[in-house]
Motif scaffolding. Structure first.
Motif, mmCIF file in Angstrom:
data_model
loop_
_atom_site.group_PDB
_atom_site.id
_atom_site.type_symbol
_atom_site.label_atom_id
_atom_site.label_comp_id
_atom_site.label_asym_id
_atom_site.label_seq_id
_atom_site.Cartn_x
_atom_site.Cartn_y
_atom_site.Cartn_z
ATOM 1 N N LEU A 264 0.843 -1.190 0.000
ATOM 2 C CA LEU A 264 0.000 0.000 0.000
ATOM 3 C C LEU A 264 0.879 1.241 0.000
ATOM 4 O O LEU A 264 1.814 1.359 0.795
ATOM 5 C CB LEU A 264 -0.909 0.013 1.226
ATOM 6 C CG LEU A 264 -2.007 1.081 1.227
ATOM 7 C CD1 LEU A 264 -3.104 0.703 0.233
ATOM 8 C CD2 LEU A 264 -2.598 1.245 2.618
ATOM 9 N N PRO A 393 -1.623 -3.057 -8.605
ATOM 10 C CA PRO A 393 -1.963 -1.944 -7.712
ATOM 11 C C PRO A 393 -3.130 -1.093 -8.206
ATOM 12 O O PRO A 393 -3.674 -0.300 -7.432
ATOM 13 C CB PRO A 393 -0.669 -1.126 -7.654
ATOM 14 C CG PRO A 393 0.419 -2.064 -8.065
ATOM 15 C CD PRO A 393 -0.205 -3.015 -9.034
ATOM 16 N N SER A 396 -5.966 -1.490 -5.883
ATOM 17 C CA SER A 396 -5.549 -1.356 -4.481
ATOM 18 C C SER A 396 -6.693 -1.229 -3.480
ATOM 19 O O SER A 396 -6.465 -1.455 -2.287
ATOM 20 C CB SER A 396 -4.594 -0.176 -4.323
ATOM 21 O OG SER A 396 -5.223 1.048 -4.633
#
Length: 593
Positions: A264, A393, A396
């Protein structure tokens, strides 16, 4: 007389309790000399699940950087923080690798040795490599812990049960299938820790029905393929010829979601937001207690949705049609599911960016395939899509939901037994296999050694064989002379083969409707059927109604197990200190390591 503390279970949970005893002793234990007795037939630290004597082919399902046995300032506890290395820091590993379980066992043994060394000099630890059979003794007096093969009991001022996963008696359906197998010369392997299962009866080339598509299945798959001499070259599996053909199905019909393969960046969701301590207090105050589906699940759903949309709006604003502040205000004020759905539809144009927990939980609901082969292609496509998503990602918000699941679990442990569904849902979304394991599934499927059966898999015993079918592929069925129940036994006190748990039950310890040991959520004392906490008996772990996701956790995620360990350790030390004669109690002093 030296005071005596008995801890039954020397695996990660017992080790975590020992670490908290060492951390809190300088401030709380200024009593007489203390003997701590660890009772476990397996070596301290790793215990049964993480012992050294298992195949190096078996991995953890966590990255090395996501495993710690040490507290940090995110753990809401009264005791002191004692930081320490994560698994990858201790072992010198790349943080993104999935270590084998023997590495984790060595780490746990080191943590155990560190905790033992940090105890005050008047505290001695003894390991008894035996099984505990029962506890006797009056509520207000010393207890006796009886061990297998030891004629005299261990005296105990206090007892802590830190039991992990245990063997269990078969349920009604499993018992009937096992009896049928005995009668017809078939093979039925019951729920078990896969590393302990005798797989020699599963013969090369023959079909094997497997019920269960989680982590126990992954271990089974590994041991019956690479464990029998097969190997992978890129995306291709090269068989040894000793493998059986696995036909696997489950309630969902799909494997657990892959572990997320990226970190993250940017802001973390500010959690908890809709399910925090105040909301749990309100749930606990409800007359008769909360109902999970009616009272708890709406808060869980809103919390996970908040985590998802916070990440989507802040990290991927181009995929939204509203300012985050406006959305957040309306999301918080939304009164029910219909209002939330309307808000999300207006603010998130692409349905693929919306969180649908029901669809995630039942991906094959209503899905039908014309043939078994067509389903193989379809489920391979599903697994490949999951791998792409969980390593991209751009998606995410999935990682934000994972963090939301951890936050929710940390709150739900205060509610006690909320039923088995939540634990399964959490594991399916948050505790799945490493991505490479799913790629191995794909290779085995293409090689014809792994065949998917479908959702709602049923198993019947008839005509001298086992038969599996699923509504996912109408009209298809497969027969086999072997059936494996690929899952751990359910942690129900009444079905546990553990003599100690059975004796506790007979002695009046209370159970939840799902068969879990009822404990005081504040410090882990065992409750009786009148709701009274036993002054000298504590319990922690999966057999209790305040079970947590695991005995270790990711750094900086609050560690509910660490919080429980600390509360129990402090209660134990305070009790022992109060029992010590004041004139014999030396002054407490800070320890140096």
């Amino acid at each position: 007389m030296r005071q005596q503390l008995v801890i039954v279970g020397a695996g990660p949970r017992g080790t975590g309790v020992l670490e908290r005893l060492a951390a809190n002793a300088p401030a709380l234990y200024a009593g007489e000399a203390l003997d701590i007795h660890l009772v476990d037939p397996h070596p301290p630290g790793g215990g049964r699940i993480w012992r050294q004597e298992q195949s190096p082919l078996l991995w953890m399902n966590s990255h090395a950087e996501d495993v710690t046995m040490f507290t940090d300032d995110t753990v809401a506890m009264d005791g002191p923080v004692r930081p320490g290395p994560t698994l990858h820091e201790w072992a010198g590993l790349d943080g993104r690798v999935f270590p084998d379980r023997r590495v984790q066992g060595r780490y746990l043994r080191w943590v155990y040795d560190q905790a033992r060394a940090a105890l005050p000099p008047n505290v001695t630890v003894h390991h008894h490599p035996r099984r505990a059979l029962r506890i006797s003794g009056p509520r207000e007096g010393r207890q006796q812990v009886w061990l297998d093969g030891r004629p005299e009991p261990l005296p105990a001022d206090l007892v802590i049960l830190a039991l992990g996963h245990l063997d269990a008696e078969l349920d009604g359906e499993q018992a009937a299938l096992a009896a049928y197998a005995r009668e017809h010369g078939l093979v039925h392997l019951p729920p078990d820790f896969t590393a302990d299962s005798d797989l020699s009866a599963l013969r090369p080339g023959e079909p094997v029905l497997v019920r269960g598509f989680g982590l126990a299945f992954v271990d089974l798959m590994v041991l019956l393929t690479e464990g029998r001499g097969g190997r992978y070259e890129g995306e291709t599996y090269l068989p040894s010829g000793r493998e059986p053909v696995l036909y696997v199905g489950s309630r969902r019909g799909v494997p657990y979601h892959s572990k997320i393969g990226y970190d993250l960046t940017g802001d973390r969701p500010p959690l908890p937001r809709f399910l925090g301590p105040a909301e749990v207090d309100a749930l606990l105050a409800r007359p008769g207690g909360p109902d999970f589906r009616r009272d708890v699940w709406p808060l869980v759903e809103k919390e996970l949705g908040f985590a998802h949309y916070h990440r989507l709006f802040t990290a991927h604003p181009g995929r939204t049609a509203m300012a985050w502040r406006d959305f957040e205000e309306k999301y918080a004020a939304a009164g029910g599911p219909a209002e939330l759905r309307a808000l999300v539809a207006a603010a998130v144009p692409d349905p693929a960016d919306r969180l649908d927990l029901a669809a995630l939980d039942h991906p094959l609901d209503g899905v039908r395939y014309a043939s078994h082969d067509a389903f193989q292609d379809g489920l391979r496509d599903y697994i490949e899509a999951d791998l792409r998503r969980r390593h991209d990602p751009a998606h995410s918000p999935d990682l934000a939901v994972f963090l939301g699941l951890l936050s929710v679990y940390g709150q739900l442990v205060r509610l006690g037994d909320i039923g088995p569904w939540w634990h399964g849902f959490f594991s399916y979304l948050a505790s799945g296999p490493p991505g490479p394991r799913l790629r191995q599934m794909l290779a085995l499927s293409r090689a014809g050694l792994l065949r998917f059966v479908g959702a709602g898999m049923t198993v019947t015993a008839e005509d001298g064989v086992f038969r599996a079918a699923s509504p996912t592929v109408p009209g298809f069925a497969v027969t086999a002379r072997a059936l494996v129940e690929a899952r751990l036994p359910e942690p129900a006190v009444g079905r546990a083969r553990d003599d100690l748990l059975r004796a506790l039950r007979a002695d009046g310890a209370a159970e939840t409707p799902d068969g879990l040991l009822r404990t005081d959520p504040g410090d882990g004392r065992i409750l009786d059927t009148a709701g009274r906490p036993h002054p000298r008996r504590f319990a922690l772990g999966p057999y209790t109604d305040v079970r947590t996701p695991g005995a270790f956790t990711r750094p900086r995620t609050g560690g509910p197990a660490f919080r429980q360990n600390d509360a129990t350790a402090r209660a134990v030390l305070s009790f022992l200190h109060s029992q010590a004669a004041p004139e014999a109690a030396p002054q407490a002093k800070e320890l140096t390591r």
